[in-house]
Design a protein around this motif. Structure first.
Motif, PDB file in Angstrom:
ATOM      1  N   GLU A  16       0.833  -1.209   0.000  1.00 37.67           N
ATOM      2  CA  GLU A  16       0.000   0.000   0.000  1.00 37.67           C
ATOM      3  C   GLU A  16       0.871   1.265   0.000  1.00 37.67           C
ATOM      4  N   LYS A  17       1.944   1.276   0.771  1.00 37.38           N
ATOM      5  CA  LYS A  17       2.824   2.450   0.821  1.00 37.38           C
ATOM      6  C   LYS A  17       3.554   2.638  -0.511  1.00 37.38           C
ATOM      7  N   ILE A  18       3.999   1.553  -1.112  1.00 38.70           N
ATOM      8  CA  ILE A  18       4.683   1.619  -2.404  1.00 38.70           C
ATOM      9  C   ILE A  18       3.737   2.155  -3.468  1.00 38.70           C
ATOM     10  N   VAL A  19       2.537   1.592  -3.528  1.00 39.31           N
ATOM     11  CA  VAL A  19       1.566   2.010  -4.536  1.00 39.31           C
ATOM     12  C   VAL A  19       1.170   3.470  -4.334  1.00 39.31           C
ATOM     13  N   ASP A  20       0.929   3.874  -3.084  1.00 36.38           N
ATOM     14  CA  ASP A  20       0.573   5.276  -2.817  1.00 36.38           C
ATOM     15  C   ASP A  20       1.659   6.220  -3.317  1.00 36.38           C
ATOM     16  N   THR A  21       2.916   5.854  -3.104  1.00 36.03           N
ATOM     17  CA  THR A  21       4.033   6.687  -3.556  1.00 36.03           C
ATOM     18  C   THR A  21       4.091   6.738  -5.080  1.00 36.03           C
ATOM     19  N   LEU A  22       3.953   5.582  -5.716  1.00 36.08           N
ATOM     20  CA  LEU A  22       4.039   5.530  -7.177  1.00 36.08           C
ATOM     21  C   LEU A  22       2.860   6.217  -7.865  1.00 36.08           C
ATOM     22  N   LEU A  23       1.721   6.281  -7.190  1.00 36.19           N
ATOM     23  CA  LEU A  23       0.541   6.920  -7.780  1.00 36.19           C
ATOM     24  C   LEU A  23       0.482   8.425  -7.516  1.00 36.19           C
ATOM     25  N   ASP A  24       1.381   8.929  -6.720  1.00 29.30           N
ATOM     26  CA  ASP A  24       1.418  10.367  -6.419  1.00 29.30           C
ATOM     27  C   ASP A  24       2.224  11.085  -7.502  1.00 29.30           C
ATOM     28  N   PHE A  25       1.721  11.010  -8.731  1.00 29.01           N
ATOM     29  CA  PHE A  25       2.426  11.528  -9.898  1.00 29.01           C
ATOM     30  C   PHE A  25       2.799  13.000  -9.758  1.00 29.01           C
ATOM     31  N   GLU A  26       1.910  13.777  -9.170  1.00 21.71           N
ATOM     32  CA  GLU A  26       2.150  15.218  -9.065  1.00 21.71           C
ATOM     33  C   GLU A  26       3.409  15.539  -8.256  1.00 21.71           C
ATOM     34  N   HIS A  27       3.842  14.625  -7.407  1.00 16.87           N
ATOM     35  CA  HIS A  27       5.034  14.860  -6.589  1.00 16.87           C
ATOM     36  C   HIS A  27       6.290  14.173  -7.129  1.00 16.87           C
ATOM     37  N   TYR A  28       6.215  13.555  -8.295  1.00 15.08           N
ATOM     38  CA  TYR A  28       7.416  12.950  -8.880  1.00 15.08           C
ATOM     39  C   TYR A  28       8.591  13.930  -8.957  1.00 15.08           C
ATOM     40  N   GLU A  45     -11.567   4.793 -12.632  1.00 12.23           N
ATOM     41  CA  GLU A  45     -12.702   4.963 -11.717  1.00 12.23           C
ATOM     42  C   GLU A  45     -12.268   5.021 -10.249  1.00 12.23           C
ATOM     43  N   LEU A  46     -11.053   4.581  -9.934  1.00  7.06           N
ATOM     44  CA  LEU A  46     -10.534   4.649  -8.568  1.00  7.06           C
ATOM     45  C   LEU A  46      -9.672   5.891  -8.340  1.00  7.06           C
ATOM     46  N   GLY A  47      -9.573   6.757  -9.349  1.00  4.29           N
ATOM     47  CA  GLY A  47      -8.811   7.984  -9.235  1.00  4.29           C
ATOM     48  C   GLY A  47      -7.323   7.833  -9.514  1.00  4.29           C
ATOM     49  N   ARG A  48      -6.909   6.661  -9.958  1.00  6.77           N
ATOM     50  CA  ARG A  48      -5.495   6.427 -10.261  1.00  6.77           C
ATOM     51  C   ARG A  48      -5.174   6.981 -11.640  1.00  6.77           C
ATOM     52  N   GLY A  49      -3.984   7.560 -11.764  1.00  8.96           N
ATOM     53  CA  GLY A  49      -3.566   8.072 -13.062  1.00  8.96           C
ATOM     54  C   GLY A  49      -3.447   6.947 -14.072  1.00  8.96           C
ATOM     55  N   THR A  50      -4.052   7.137 -15.239  1.00  7.36           N
ATOM     56  CA  THR A  50      -3.926   6.143 -16.306  1.00  7.36           C
ATOM     57  C   THR A  50      -3.222   6.705 -17.530  1.00  7.36           C
ATOM     58  N   LEU A  51      -3.317   8.008 -17.744  1.00  4.44           N
ATOM     59  CA  LEU A  51      -2.592   8.657 -18.835  1.00  4.44           C
ATOM     60  C   LEU A  51      -1.836   9.830 -18.226  1.00  4.44           C
ATOM     61  N   VAL A  52      -0.498   9.774 -18.322  1.00  5.98           N
ATOM     62  CA  VAL A  52       0.343  10.719 -17.604  1.00  5.98           C
ATOM     63  C   VAL A  52       1.391  11.290 -18.551  1.00  5.98           C
ATOM     64  N   GLU A  53       1.513  12.607 -18.585  1.00  2.17           N
ATOM     65  CA  GLU A  53       2.547  13.279 -19.374  1.00  2.17           C
ATOM     66  C   GLU A  53       3.725  13.574 -18.462  1.00  2.17           C
ATOM     67  N   LEU A  54       4.906  13.082 -18.832  1.00  2.00           N
ATOM     68  CA  LEU A  54       6.116  13.317 -18.058  1.00  2.00           C
ATOM     69  C   LEU A  54       7.124  14.067 -18.904  1.00  2.00           C
TER      70      LEU A  54
END
Length: 90
Positions: A16-28, A45-54
Motif C-alpha cells: 500500500e505504501k509503495i503504490v501510494d508513492t508511485l501513484l502520487d504523480f504530481e510529486h514525482y 474509476e478509482l482515481g489512479r492516473g492512467t494517462l500521464v505526461e512526463l
C-alpha cells in the motif's frame, strides 16, 4: 506499440505504501531528480492516473513522453506503456 524493455525491483515495504508513492504523480519532481514535470491527464474509476505526461531531463536533452499506466495490484504488479513522445531516443 509497447516498449519491450522492463525494470523490476523488490522493495521491502508494505504494498500500500509503495503504490501510494508511485501513484502520487504530481510529486514525482520532488523525489525523481530527472523529472521536472508530471501531469495526470486521465484517471480510472478509482482515481489512479492512467494517462500521464512526463517531462524528463535526460542529461543530453530534455524529453517529453506520455505513458498509459496499468494496474494488477492483486498480483503485485503495475506498469506503463509509452503511447507518445521521445522516450525511444534515450
Amino acid at each position: 506499440m509497447p516498449d519491450t524493455e522492463g525494470y523490476r525491483a523488490i522493495i521491502d515495504a508494505p504494498q500500500e505504501k509503495i503504490v501510494d508513492t508511485l501513484l502520487d504523480f504530481e510529486h514525482y519532481p520532488d523525489w525523481q531528480s530527472g523529472v521536472y514535470s508530471c501531469v495526470v491527464t486521465e484517471r480510472d474509476e478509482l482515481g489512479r492516473g492512467t494517462l500521464v505526461e512526463l517531462h524528463v531531463d535526460a542529461k543530453v536533452r530534455r524529453i517529453g513522453y506520455t505513458a498509459r499506466y496499468w494496474y494488477d495490484l492483486d498480483a503485485g504488479r503495475m506498469g506503463f506503456d509509452r503511447v507518445a513522445g521521445h522516450l525511444e531516443q534515450c
